[in-house]
Design a protein around this motif. Structure first.
Motif, PDB file in Angstrom:
ATOM      1  N   LYS A   1       0.844  -1.187   0.000  1.00 21.17           N
ATOM      2  CA  LYS A   1       0.000   0.000   0.000  1.00 21.17           C
ATOM      3  C   LYS A   1       0.882   1.241   0.000  1.00 21.17           C
ATOM      4  O   LYS A   1       1.898   1.287   0.686  1.00 21.17           O
ATOM      5  N   ILE A   2       0.452   2.225  -0.751  1.00 24.37           N
ATOM      6  CA  ILE A   2       1.266   3.415  -0.937  1.00 24.37           C
ATOM      7  C   ILE A   2       0.911   4.506   0.074  1.00 24.37           C
ATOM      8  O   ILE A   2      -0.253   4.669   0.428  1.00 24.37           O
ATOM      9  N   ILE A   3       1.953   5.190   0.559  1.00 21.49           N
ATOM     10  CA  ILE A   3       1.792   6.398   1.366  1.00 21.49           C
ATOM     11  C   ILE A   3       2.764   7.430   0.807  1.00 21.49           C
ATOM     12  O   ILE A   3       3.710   7.079   0.089  1.00 21.49           O
ATOM     13  N   PRO A   4       2.552   8.698   1.109  1.00 23.38           N
ATOM     14  CA  PRO A   4       3.463   9.728   0.601  1.00 23.38           C
ATOM     15  C   PRO A   4       4.895   9.506   1.077  1.00 23.38           C
ATOM     16  O   PRO A   4       5.138   9.093   2.210  1.00 23.38           O
ATOM     17  N   GLU A   5       5.841   9.806   0.199  1.00 21.19           N
ATOM     18  CA  GLU A   5       7.258   9.579   0.491  1.00 21.19           C
ATOM     19  C   GLU A   5       7.730  10.378   1.694  1.00 21.19           C
ATOM     20  O   GLU A   5       8.570   9.907   2.461  1.00 21.19           O
ATOM     21  N   ASN A   6       7.178  11.575   1.904  1.00 25.42           N
ATOM     22  CA  ASN A   6       7.649  12.421   3.007  1.00 25.42           C
ATOM     23  C   ASN A   6       7.307  11.871   4.391  1.00 25.42           C
ATOM     24  O   ASN A   6       7.900  12.295   5.377  1.00 25.42           O
ATOM     25  N   ILE A   7       6.388  10.932   4.484  1.00 25.92           N
ATOM     26  CA  ILE A   7       6.058  10.356   5.793  1.00 25.92           C
ATOM     27  C   ILE A   7       6.517   8.907   5.937  1.00 25.92           C
ATOM     28  O   ILE A   7       6.388   8.317   6.999  1.00 25.92           O
ATOM     29  N   PHE A   8       7.075   8.353   4.864  1.00 21.03           N
ATOM     30  CA  PHE A   8       7.474   6.948   4.880  1.00 21.03           C
ATOM     31  C   PHE A   8       8.468   6.643   5.994  1.00 21.03           C
ATOM     32  O   PHE A   8       8.352   5.643   6.694  1.00 21.03           O
ATOM     33  N   SER A   9       9.462   7.489   6.199  1.00 23.77           N
ATOM     34  CA  SER A   9      10.560   7.159   7.118  1.00 23.77           C
ATOM     35  C   SER A   9      10.279   7.456   8.584  1.00 23.77           C
ATOM     36  O   SER A   9      11.049   7.051   9.451  1.00 23.77           O
ATOM     37  N   ILE A  10       9.183   8.114   8.888  1.00 29.74           N
ATOM     38  CA  ILE A  10       8.859   8.398  10.294  1.00 29.74           C
ATOM     39  C   ILE A  10       8.587   7.078  11.012  1.00 29.74           C
ATOM     40  O   ILE A  10       7.782   6.274  10.575  1.00 29.74           O
ATOM     41  N   GLY A  11       9.275   6.855  12.128  1.00 26.84           N
ATOM     42  CA  GLY A  11       9.023   5.662  12.930  1.00 26.84           C
ATOM     43  C   GLY A  11       9.512   4.367  12.323  1.00 26.84           C
ATOM     44  O   GLY A  11       9.077   3.296  12.715  1.00 26.84           O
ATOM     45  N   ILE A  12      10.430   4.440  11.362  1.00 25.52           N
ATOM     46  CA  ILE A  12      10.968   3.250  10.705  1.00 25.52           C
ATOM     47  C   ILE A  12      12.386   2.994  11.218  1.00 25.52           C
ATOM     48  O   ILE A  12      13.165   3.922  11.381  1.00 25.52           O
ATOM     49  N   LYS A  13      12.701   1.743  11.470  1.00 27.92           N
ATOM     50  CA  LYS A  13      14.075   1.421  11.853  1.00 27.92           C
ATOM     51  C   LYS A  13      14.596   0.299  10.971  1.00 27.92           C
ATOM     52  O   LYS A  13      13.834  -0.525  10.461  1.00 27.92           O
ATOM     53  N   ASN A  14      15.900   0.280  10.792  1.00 25.60           N
ATOM     54  CA  ASN A  14      16.568  -0.751  10.018  1.00 25.60           C
ATOM     55  C   ASN A  14      17.006  -1.862  10.970  1.00 25.60           C
ATOM     56  O   ASN A  14      17.717  -1.606  11.936  1.00 25.60           O
ATOM     57  N   VAL A  15      16.574  -3.074  10.721  1.00 26.98           N
ATOM     58  CA  VAL A  15      16.938  -4.231  11.535  1.00 26.98           C
ATOM     59  C   VAL A  15      17.898  -5.086  10.725  1.00 26.98           C
ATOM     60  O   VAL A  15      17.617  -5.435   9.577  1.00 26.98           O
ATOM     61  N   VAL A  16      19.034  -5.399  11.314  1.00 28.37           N
ATOM     62  CA  VAL A  16      20.053  -6.205  10.646  1.00 28.37           C
ATOM     63  C   VAL A  16      20.322  -7.435  11.510  1.00 28.37           C
ATOM     64  O   VAL A  16      20.546  -7.318  12.708  1.00 28.37           O
ATOM     65  N   ASN A  17      20.286  -8.603  10.880  1.00 25.74           N
ATOM     66  CA  ASN A  17      20.682  -9.820  11.580  1.00 25.74           C
ATOM     67  C   ASN A  17      21.716 -10.558  10.737  1.00 25.74           C
ATOM     68  O   ASN A  17      22.187 -10.017   9.734  1.00 25.74           O
ATOM     69  N   ASP A  18      22.060 -11.759  11.091  1.00 31.85           N
ATOM     70  CA  ASP A  18      23.119 -12.497  10.391  1.00 31.85           C
ATOM     71  C   ASP A  18      22.812 -12.762   8.915  1.00 31.85           C
ATOM     72  O   ASP A  18      23.711 -12.816   8.095  1.00 31.85           O
ATOM     73  N   GLN A  19      21.526 -12.930   8.596  1.00 32.35           N
ATOM     74  CA  GLN A  19      21.166 -13.355   7.248  1.00 32.35           C
ATOM     75  C   GLN A  19      20.522 -12.278   6.389  1.00 32.35           C
ATOM     76  O   GLN A  19      20.446 -12.423   5.173  1.00 32.35           O
ATOM     77  N   SER A  20      20.020 -11.211   6.996  1.00 32.77           N
ATOM     78  CA  SER A  20      19.312 -10.218   6.195  1.00 32.77           C
ATOM     79  C   SER A  20      19.199  -8.893   6.934  1.00 32.77           C
ATOM     80  O   SER A  20      19.573  -8.766   8.100  1.00 32.77           O
ATOM     81  N   SER A  21      18.653  -7.935   6.242  1.00 29.83           N
ATOM     82  CA  SER A  21      18.298  -6.665   6.872  1.00 29.83           C
ATOM     83  C   SER A  21      16.966  -6.221   6.286  1.00 29.83           C
ATOM     84  O   SER A  21      16.625  -6.563   5.149  1.00 29.83           O
ATOM     85  N   PHE A  22      16.200  -5.502   7.082  1.00 25.18           N
ATOM     86  CA  PHE A  22      14.891  -5.053   6.619  1.00 25.18           C
ATOM     87  C   PHE A  22      14.480  -3.816   7.412  1.00 25.18           C
ATOM     88  O   PHE A  22      15.018  -3.528   8.478  1.00 25.18           O
ATOM     89  N   LEU A  23      13.521  -3.097   6.871  1.00 17.62           N
ATOM     90  CA  LEU A  23      12.939  -1.944   7.543  1.00 17.62           C
ATOM     91  C   LEU A  23      11.653  -2.385   8.216  1.00 17.62           C
ATOM     92  O   LEU A  23      10.885  -3.164   7.649  1.00 17.62           O
ATOM     93  N   ILE A  24      11.418  -1.872   9.418  1.00 16.85           N
ATOM     94  CA  ILE A  24      10.178  -2.202  10.128  1.00 16.85           C
ATOM     95  C   ILE A  24       9.690  -0.961  10.869  1.00 16.85           C
ATOM     96  O   ILE A  24      10.486  -0.151  11.361  1.00 16.85           O
ATOM     97  N   ALA A  25       8.394  -0.811  10.918  1.00 17.56           N
ATOM     98  CA  ALA A  25       7.787   0.335  11.594  1.00 17.56           C
ATOM     99  C   ALA A  25       7.641   0.054  13.079  1.00 17.56           C
ATOM    100  O   ALA A  25       7.395  -1.081  13.484  1.00 17.56           O
ATOM    101  N   ASN A  26       7.782   1.111  13.892  1.00 15.46           N
ATOM    102  CA  ASN A  26       7.459   0.959  15.310  1.00 15.46           C
ATOM    103  C   ASN A  26       5.934   0.871  15.428  1.00 15.46           C
ATOM    104  O   ASN A  26       5.209   1.157  14.457  1.00 15.46           O
ATOM    105  N   PRO A  27       5.408   0.444  16.560  1.00 17.85           N
ATOM    106  CA  PRO A  27       3.953   0.248  16.684  1.00 17.85           C
ATOM    107  C   PRO A  27       3.143   1.512  16.389  1.00 17.85           C
ATOM    108  O   PRO A  27       2.073   1.441  15.780  1.00 17.85           O
ATOM    109  N   GLU A  28       3.640   2.670  16.801  1.00 15.11           N
ATOM    110  CA  GLU A  28       2.920   3.925  16.566  1.00 15.11           C
ATOM    111  C   GLU A  28       2.806   4.205  15.065  1.00 15.11           C
ATOM    112  O   GLU A  28       1.741   4.563  14.562  1.00 15.11           O
TER     113      GLU A  28
END
Length: 110
Positions: free
Chosen positions: A26-53
């Motif tokens: 689902k699409i949202i405006p680019e200017n709000i995409f990164s708010i509350g997003i963190k990059n998670v890195v583990n041994d096999q991959s990395s991904f972006l995930i939103a905080n609950p808020e």
């Protein structure tokens, strides 16, 4: 049982179905995409995930025909429509919610 995984993006919306399940973007405006997003890195991959808020804000943003104009509407939406754990909501960072919702230009009372 068919499962749907929903992700937020800012380029284009789409739905992909395969034997694993349904993946909805689902699409949202680019200017709000990164708010509350963190990059998670583990041994096999990395991904972006939103905080609950941010996840809640994205759900509100992408919900069609959602009309929340007062506090009672918001409580009803959370408790009845989402069956949201209100004790968890009490621990949310309200400032993150207000910032994201303000940028999303939604009139929601928190």
């Amino acid at each position: 049982m068919t499962r749907t995984v929903t992700s937020i993006c800012f380029k284009r919306s789409r739905i992909i179905q395969n034997k694993i399940g349904t993946f909805e973007y689902k699409i949202i405006p680019e200017n709000i995409f990164s708010i509350g997003i963190k990059n998670v890195v583990n041994d096999q991959s990395s991904f972006l995930i939103a905080n609950p808020e941010k996840a809640l804000c994205d759900l509100i943003w992408t919900s069609k025909n959602l009309k929340i104009s007062n506090y009672s509407d918001m409580i009803y939406f959370l408790e009845e429509d989402l069956r949201f754990d209100m004790d968890l909501f009490k621990s949310f960072d309200i400032q993150t919610l207000k910032t994201a919702l303000k940028l999303e230009r939604r009139r929601i009372l928190i």
